[in-house]
Write an enzyme that holds these catalytic residues in place. Structure first.
Site, PDB file in Angstrom:
ATOM      1  N   GLU A   1      -5.139   9.838   0.133  1.00 31.69           N
ATOM      2  CA  GLU A   1      -5.552   8.414   0.185  1.00 31.69           C
ATOM      3  C   GLU A   1      -6.627   8.091  -0.850  1.00 31.69           C
ATOM      4  O   GLU A   1      -6.558   7.034  -1.498  1.00 31.69           O
ATOM      5  CB  GLU A   1      -6.082   8.068   1.587  1.00 31.69           C
ATOM      6  CG  GLU A   1      -5.025   8.005   2.676  1.00 31.69           C
ATOM      7  CD  GLU A   1      -4.012   6.858   2.508  1.00 31.69           C
ATOM      8  OE1 GLU A   1      -3.096   6.774   3.305  1.00 31.69           O
ATOM      9  OE2 GLU A   1      -4.134   6.056   1.551  1.00 31.69           O
TER      10      GLU A   1
ATOM     11  N   HIS B   1       1.587   5.158  -2.456  1.00 32.58           N
ATOM     12  CA  HIS B   1       1.994   6.529  -2.113  1.00 32.58           C
ATOM     13  C   HIS B   1       3.263   7.012  -2.819  1.00 32.58           C
ATOM     14  O   HIS B   1       3.366   8.202  -3.145  1.00 32.58           O
ATOM     15  CB  HIS B   1       2.248   6.638  -0.605  1.00 32.58           C
ATOM     16  CG  HIS B   1       1.012   6.663   0.221  1.00 32.58           C
ATOM     17  ND1 HIS B   1       0.160   7.757   0.276  1.00 32.58           N
ATOM     18  CD2 HIS B   1       0.473   5.734   1.035  1.00 32.58           C
ATOM     19  CE1 HIS B   1      -0.844   7.498   1.107  1.00 32.58           C
ATOM     20  NE2 HIS B   1      -0.686   6.277   1.573  1.00 32.58           N
TER      21      HIS B   1
ATOM     22  N   HIS C   1       0.845  -1.207   0.000  1.00 30.60           N
ATOM     23  CA  HIS C   1       0.000   0.000   0.000  1.00 30.60           C
ATOM     24  C   HIS C   1       0.875   1.250   0.000  1.00 30.60           C
ATOM     25  O   HIS C   1       0.683   2.155  -0.815  1.00 30.60           O
ATOM     26  CB  HIS C   1      -0.909   0.034   1.238  1.00 30.60           C
ATOM     27  CG  HIS C   1      -1.517   1.389   1.456  1.00 30.60           C
ATOM     28  ND1 HIS C   1      -2.669   1.810   0.814  1.00 30.60           N
ATOM     29  CD2 HIS C   1      -1.102   2.442   2.208  1.00 30.60           C
ATOM     30  CE1 HIS C   1      -2.941   3.066   1.174  1.00 30.60           C
ATOM     31  NE2 HIS C   1      -2.007   3.477   2.019  1.00 30.60           N
TER      32      HIS C   1
ATOM     33  N   SER D   1      -4.130   1.189  -4.666  1.00 31.97           N
ATOM     34  CA  SER D   1      -3.629  -0.107  -4.157  1.00 31.97           C
ATOM     35  C   SER D   1      -4.764  -1.098  -3.910  1.00 31.97           C
ATOM     36  O   SER D   1      -4.535  -2.191  -3.398  1.00 31.97           O
ATOM     37  CB  SER D   1      -2.825   0.104  -2.865  1.00 31.97           C
ATOM     38  OG  SER D   1      -3.596   0.818  -1.920  1.00 31.97           O
TER      39      SER D   1
END
Ligand code: HBI
Ligand code: FE
Length: 284
Positions: free
Chosen positions: A182, A141, A136, A201
């Protein structure tokens, strides 16, 4: 110095990581040699599944930057990623045992150091995991930290977070993180695309958030966003859309103090709330 594990959000389970290895800033060594062949295989399978879904769903800036991760053969060495990332935008990634306290998190971002969890999910957790793991964080990110404007936004977010923490507004500012870094969407000339790590993700949410007519998408408004609660364990009820990363960066120029005051004086909104002032974006 051993540090206390942190409990994140509503989860009462002790965090999975071994926090005894972390320094006082919560960073630790990646210890790349301890990953098993199964760990690298899980990472490669996750990468293959998400990469197949990127066309038509992921933001161009993300697709452009992904090769810089150098993750084709399995979990990359953070030192290798950092050689490329430092050259691109002056950011570096640092290993952490898992979720860390808000202030430590904000401090790392303010120092252009992105915390990347060092463990990977088990094969049984392939489709869903509550806490962020290395896939993730690294896949979701890190690629956009190669984009200069987005990279500057994340640092500004960290600086703002340190002030928010002092003002007791961490929860309000965490909503901005949640609905942009996010779970953010961006409107491109060829349509809506995902740039949020939580979406990129996730196999299901990457398609749902971009094309499903049931998903609600509204243009990002800072105060509307900060008033809106978010969901930790389900697809988002509302996605906030931007037109450019410059728009995100420009948001951070304002003094958030008065904004926090206005948000606190307003009614909190559920994740699925609708407001007549919402600028609704249709898919496609
Ligand atoms: N810790 N490692 C890590 N990663 C995160 O994304 C993270 C965190 N701690 C707190 C946090 N995110 C959120 O509460 C932010 O909004 C601060
Ligand atoms: Fe994340």
């Amino acid at each position: 110095m051993a540090v206390e594990p942190v409990v994140y959000g509503a989860s009462t389970r002790p965090p999975r990581g071994d926090y005894s290895r972390a320094a006082s800033d919560y960073t630790c060594d990646q210890n790349w040699v301890r990953y098993t062949p199964q760990d690298h295989d899980t990472f490669r399978r996750l990468l293959a599944r998400q990469s197949a879904l990127l066309p038509g769903h992921a933001a161009d800036a993300f697709v452009r930057a992904l090769p810089s991760l150098g993750a084709a053969d399995g979990i990359p060495r953070f030192d290798d990623v950092n050689r490329r990332l430092r050259a691109a935008t002056g950011w570096e990634i640092v290993a952490v045992p898992g979720l860390i306290p808000e202030q430590a998190f904000f401090q790392l971002l303010a120092d252009r150091r992105f915390p990347v969890t060092d463990w990977i999910r088990t094969p049984e957790e392939f489709d869903y995991i509550v806490e962020p793991d290395v896939f993730h964080d690294l896949f979701g990110h890190v690629p956009l930290l190669f984009d200069p404007v987005f990279a500057d936004y994340v640092q500004r977010y960290g600086q703002g977070g340190l002030r928010a923490h002092q003002l007791g507004a961490g929860e309000l500012l965490s909503r901005l993180y949640w609905y942009t870094i996010e779970f953010g969407l961006i409107r491109q000339a060829d349509g809506i695309r995902a740039y949020g790590a939580g979406i990129l993700s996730s196999a299901g949410e990457l398609v749902y958030s971009v094309v499903d007519p049931r998903a609600r998408r509204i243009m990002l408004d800072l105060e509307r966003c900060m008033r809106t609660r978010y969901r930790i364990d389900d697809y988002q009820a509302t996605y906030f859309v931007i037109d450019s990363f410059d728009q995100l960066f420009d948001l951070t120029a304002a003094d958030f103090g008065p904004i926090y005051d206005r948000v606190r004086a307003s009614e909190e909104l559920n994740a699925d709330a609708t407001q007549s002032s919402d600028s609704v974006i249709t898919a496609g």
